[in-house]
Design a protein around this motif. Structure first.
Motif, PDB file in Angstrom:
ATOM      1  N   VAL A 138      29.492  56.273  14.402  1.00 37.71           N
ATOM      2  CA  VAL A 138      28.955  54.986  14.034  1.00 37.71           C
ATOM      3  C   VAL A 138      30.130  53.957  13.622  1.00 37.71           C
ATOM      4  CG1 VAL A 138      27.010  56.217  12.699  1.00 37.71           C
ATOM      5  CG2 VAL A 138      29.314  55.889  11.247  1.00 37.71           C
ATOM      6  N   MET A 139      31.454  54.569  13.632  1.00 45.31           N
ATOM      7  CA  MET A 139      32.447  53.483  13.538  1.00 45.31           C
ATOM      8  C   MET A 139      32.378  52.327  14.616  1.00 45.31           C
ATOM      9  SD  MET A 139      34.085  53.620  10.794  1.00 45.31           S
ATOM     10  CE  MET A 139      32.793  53.905   9.878  1.00 45.31           C
ATOM     11  N   PRO A 140      32.792  51.312  14.461  1.00 43.16           N
ATOM     12  CA  PRO A 140      33.051  50.090  15.310  1.00 43.16           C
ATOM     13  C   PRO A 140      33.922  50.431  16.644  1.00 43.16           C
ATOM     14  CG  PRO A 140      33.258  49.141  13.418  1.00 43.16           C
ATOM     15  CD  PRO A 140      33.125  50.667  12.868  1.00 43.16           C
ATOM     16  N   HIS A 141      33.846  50.391  17.895  1.00 38.57           N
ATOM     17  CA  HIS A 141      34.815  50.759  18.484  1.00 38.57           C
ATOM     18  C   HIS A 141      35.982  49.883  18.599  1.00 38.57           C
ATOM     19  CE1 HIS A 141      36.156  51.983  22.508  1.00 38.57           C
ATOM     20  NE2 HIS A 141      36.489  50.857  22.801  1.00 38.57           N
ATOM     21  N   GLY A 142      37.215  50.471  18.832  1.00 41.81           N
ATOM     22  CA  GLY A 142      38.305  49.766  18.754  1.00 41.81           C
ATOM     23  C   GLY A 142      39.057  49.527  17.279  1.00 41.81           C
ATOM     24  N   SER A 143      38.190  50.023  16.244  1.00 43.71           N
ATOM     25  CA  SER A 143      38.768  49.829  14.775  1.00 43.71           C
ATOM     26  C   SER A 143      39.771  50.843  14.319  1.00 43.71           C
ATOM     27  CB  SER A 143      37.324  49.830  13.852  1.00 43.71           C
ATOM     28  OG  SER A 143      36.605  51.033  13.897  1.00 43.71           O
ATOM     29  N   PHE A 144      40.316  50.621  13.336  1.00 48.23           N
ATOM     30  CA  PHE A 144      41.264  51.589  12.815  1.00 48.23           C
ATOM     31  C   PHE A 144      40.523  52.922  12.293  1.00 48.23           C
ATOM     32  CE2 PHE A 144      43.128  53.281   8.860  1.00 48.23           C
ATOM     33  CZ  PHE A 144      44.226  54.020   9.386  1.00 48.23           C
ATOM     34  N   GLU A 145      39.373  52.407  11.737  1.00 46.64           N
ATOM     35  CA  GLU A 145      38.513  53.433  11.089  1.00 46.64           C
ATOM     36  C   GLU A 145      38.089  54.539  11.989  1.00 46.64           C
ATOM     37  OE1 GLU A 145      38.132  50.470  10.732  1.00 46.64           O
ATOM     38  OE2 GLU A 145      38.311  49.932   8.374  1.00 46.64           O
ATOM     39  N   LYS A 146      37.604  54.128  13.240  1.00 40.96           N
ATOM     40  CA  LYS A 146      37.281  55.093  14.210  1.00 40.96           C
ATOM     41  C   LYS A 146      38.262  55.896  14.715  1.00 40.96           C
ATOM     42  CE  LYS A 146      34.598  55.168  18.468  1.00 40.96           C
ATOM     43  NZ  LYS A 146      33.088  55.283  18.191  1.00 40.96           N
ATOM     44  N   GLY A 147      39.543  55.268  14.883  1.00 43.26           N
ATOM     45  CA  GLY A 147      40.790  55.976  15.225  1.00 43.26           C
ATOM     46  C   GLY A 147      40.970  57.145  14.305  1.00 43.26           C
ATOM     47  N   PHE A 148      40.962  56.728  13.144  1.00 40.57           N
ATOM     48  CA  PHE A 148      41.196  57.692  11.835  1.00 40.57           C
ATOM     49  C   PHE A 148      40.208  58.769  12.033  1.00 40.57           C
ATOM     50  CE2 PHE A 148      40.664  59.430   7.735  1.00 40.57           C
ATOM     51  CZ  PHE A 148      41.942  59.744   7.291  1.00 40.57           C
ATOM     52  N   ALA A 149      38.759  58.425  12.278  1.00 42.82           N
ATOM     53  CA  ALA A 149      37.749  59.342  11.978  1.00 42.82           C
ATOM     54  C   ALA A 149      37.867  60.317  13.239  1.00 42.82           C
ATOM     55  CB  ALA A 149      36.565  58.818  12.133  1.00 42.82           C
ATOM     56  N   GLY A 150      38.344  59.818  14.530  1.00 45.10           N
ATOM     57  CA  GLY A 150      38.509  60.750  15.572  1.00 45.10           C
ATOM     58  C   GLY A 150      39.855  61.616  15.626  1.00 45.10           C
TER      59      GLY A 150
END
Length: 153
Positions: free
Chosen positions: A74-86
């Protein structure tokens, strides 16, 4: 080293047979196995906490994996949050795999870092909608104030 692996398997068999023969459900209590005696997080949890403790431990790990995967989606593509979650999701899978032949979740070197990252992950998981809404309101205020200060002809 094959001898090292054989020694690990022997320690697992000895510890597991002790629990299976006398206290399957509750184990022998936390700390009944000294760190370093059994090189497997799952066998150590089984000996210390029995089948019930191992079930709860597996339940927690499965929930973390599901939540990490869901948050990543659900995190926006290219965001820090998506990188952290991944990154958290991948590192969690690595820790789960590593725990087969090591005490990854009980060893001080890995456990402290894992717990801090899990705390940050939990905060992101529980608050990301609020933070996204606050960021949206903040950017809306900036857009409105920019329109007032710099009207277009």
């Amino acid at each position: 080293d094959p001898a090292s692996w054989a020694a690990r398997v022997y320690a697992w068999e000895t510890a597991a047979s002790r629990v299976l023969s006398s206290n399957l459900i509750l184990g022998f209590g936390t700390g009944s196995v000294q760190l370093g005696d059994i090189d497997s997080e799952y066998i150590r949890v089984f000996v210390d906490n029995g089948a019930l403790g191992l079930w709860f431990f597996a339940w927690i790990l499965i929930r973390l994996v599901k939540r990490a995967n869901g948050l990543y989606d659900v995190m926006p593509h290219g965001s820090f949050e998506k990188g952290f979650a991944g990154g958290y999701w991948i590192s969690l899978l690595a820790m789960i795999s590593h725990a087969i032949a090591a005490t990854s979740f009980a060893s001080i070197r890995t456990m402290e870092t894992f717990m801090v990252l899990t705390g940050l992950f939990a905060a992101l998981h529980h608050r990301w909608k609020d933070w996204a809404q606050e960021a949206g309101e903040s950017s809306a205020v900036h857009v409105e104030s920019a329109a007032v200060l710099n009207p277009r002809p």
